[in-house]
Design an enzyme around this catalytic site. Structure first.
Site, PDB file in Angstrom:
ATOM      1  N   VAL A 170       2.919  -5.641   3.121  1.00 11.07           N
ATOM      2  CA  VAL A 170       2.488  -6.785   3.921  1.00 11.07           C
ATOM      3  C   VAL A 170       3.119  -8.046   3.331  1.00 11.07           C
ATOM      4  O   VAL A 170       3.012  -8.298   2.137  1.00 11.07           O
ATOM      5  CB  VAL A 170       0.951  -6.922   3.958  1.00 11.07           C
ATOM      6  CG1 VAL A 170       0.540  -8.137   4.783  1.00 11.07           C
ATOM      7  CG2 VAL A 170       0.308  -5.655   4.509  1.00 11.07           C
ATOM      8  N   GLY A 178       0.826  -1.185   0.000  1.00  9.06           N
ATOM      9  CA  GLY A 178       0.000   0.000   0.000  1.00  9.06           C
ATOM     10  C   GLY A 178       0.865   1.240   0.000  1.00  9.06           C
ATOM     11  O   GLY A 178       2.088   1.157  -0.130  1.00  9.06           O
ATOM     12  N   GLY A 179       0.229   2.372   0.176  1.00  2.21           N
ATOM     13  CA  GLY A 179       0.958   3.625   0.155  1.00  2.21           C
ATOM     14  C   GLY A 179       1.882   3.811   1.335  1.00  2.21           C
ATOM     15  O   GLY A 179       2.895   4.515   1.241  1.00  2.21           O
ATOM     16  N   MET A 180       1.569   3.179   2.461  1.00  3.17           N
ATOM     17  CA  MET A 180       2.331   3.384   3.681  1.00  3.17           C
ATOM     18  C   MET A 180       3.194   2.185   4.071  1.00  3.17           C
ATOM     19  O   MET A 180       4.206   2.347   4.744  1.00  3.17           O
ATOM     20  CB  MET A 180       1.355   3.694   4.822  1.00  3.17           C
ATOM     21  CG  MET A 180       1.985   4.112   6.109  1.00  3.17           C
ATOM     22  SD  MET A 180       0.698   4.694   7.240  1.00  3.17           S
ATOM     23  CE  MET A 180       1.420   4.253   8.793  1.00  3.17           C
ATOM     24  N   ASP A 182      -9.931   5.346   6.194  1.00  5.50           N
ATOM     25  CA  ASP A 182      -9.476   4.951   4.859  1.00  5.50           C
ATOM     26  C   ASP A 182     -10.255   3.720   4.403  1.00  5.50           C
ATOM     27  O   ASP A 182      -9.682   2.741   3.945  1.00  5.50           O
ATOM     28  CB  ASP A 182      -7.968   4.671   4.888  1.00  5.50           C
ATOM     29  CG  ASP A 182      -7.353   4.644   3.500  1.00  5.50           C
ATOM     30  OD1 ASP A 182      -7.971   5.187   2.554  1.00  5.50           O
ATOM     31  OD2 ASP A 182      -6.262   4.068   3.349  1.00  5.50           O
ATOM     32  N   LYS A 237       3.349  -6.719   8.613  1.00  7.41           N
ATOM     33  CA  LYS A 237       3.239  -5.411   7.963  1.00  7.41           C
ATOM     34  C   LYS A 237       4.423  -4.560   8.383  1.00  7.41           C
ATOM     35  O   LYS A 237       4.705  -4.417   9.573  1.00  7.41           O
ATOM     36  CB  LYS A 237       1.924  -4.739   8.365  1.00  7.41           C
ATOM     37  CG  LYS A 237       1.611  -3.479   7.611  1.00  7.41           C
ATOM     38  CD  LYS A 237       0.203  -3.012   7.938  1.00  7.41           C
ATOM     39  CE  LYS A 237      -0.270  -1.947   6.992  1.00  7.41           C
ATOM     40  NZ  LYS A 237      -1.672  -1.582   7.249  1.00  7.41           N
TER      41      LYS A 237
END
Length: 170
Positions: A45, A40-42, A156, A60
């Protein structure tokens, strides 16, 4: 060892210590990275195995380029605590562990490994049947009700952040 920062689940890392990881690396002393599951953007995983128990898990890890940014470290730490605030739910992923890999300076979150796919991927194949759409919405509402009752607001919520899996009952 540095003093723990209040309100975090891992120690504050020093600037510039964050590193990238790859398959075969060991995080947190006993989580062996096996493969990338999603990104993901942050964070990324990974499928990992706890070498102490041989149990598979989802690991993660914050993207390396966010490791020096206090606001991202805070958000990641906050995410690690959310499941304990909300409590057990059949519709919210369980968090088992969180910490900071001291050698690499990488914050991590260990979660139950879910088998299935994101709602986004399911929707790419076409619309949901009315029955499945209803089941998913009821389960989502149940999870949100429990989160909101605990004072947690998911900011989100989108198909790529919802995971569709099958329980033991099918």
């Amino acid at each position: 060892m540095t003093k723990r920062k209040p309100g975090t689940v891992y120690e504050q890392q020093s600037r510039g210590r964050t590193a990238s990881v790859s398959v075969g690396d060991i995080i947190g002393g006993h989580y062996v990275i096996e493969e990338v599951l999603d990104e993901g953007g942050m964070a990324v995983v990974f499928r990992a195995t706890n070498s102490a128990t041989q149990k598979s898990c989802a690991l993660k890890i914050l993207h390396a380029h966010f490791g020096d940014r206090e606001e991202f470290l805070h958000l990641f730490s906050k995410e690690a605590k959310v499941s304990s605030v909300i409590g057990e739910s059949a519709h919210i992923v369980n968090v088992f562990d969180a910490g900071l890999d001291e050698e690499l300076g990488i914050p991590f979150i260990v979660m139950e490994l879910l088998e299935g796919e994101t709602l986004e991927r399911v929707l790419e194949r076409g619309p949901l049947s009315p029955r499945l759409a209803r089941q998913l919405l009821v389960q989502l509402a149940d999870a949100l009700e429990q989160a909101h009752a605990a004072g947690v607001v998911h900011r989100d919520l989108k198909p790529s952040n919802l995971f569709v899996t099958t329980d033991k009952a099918g």
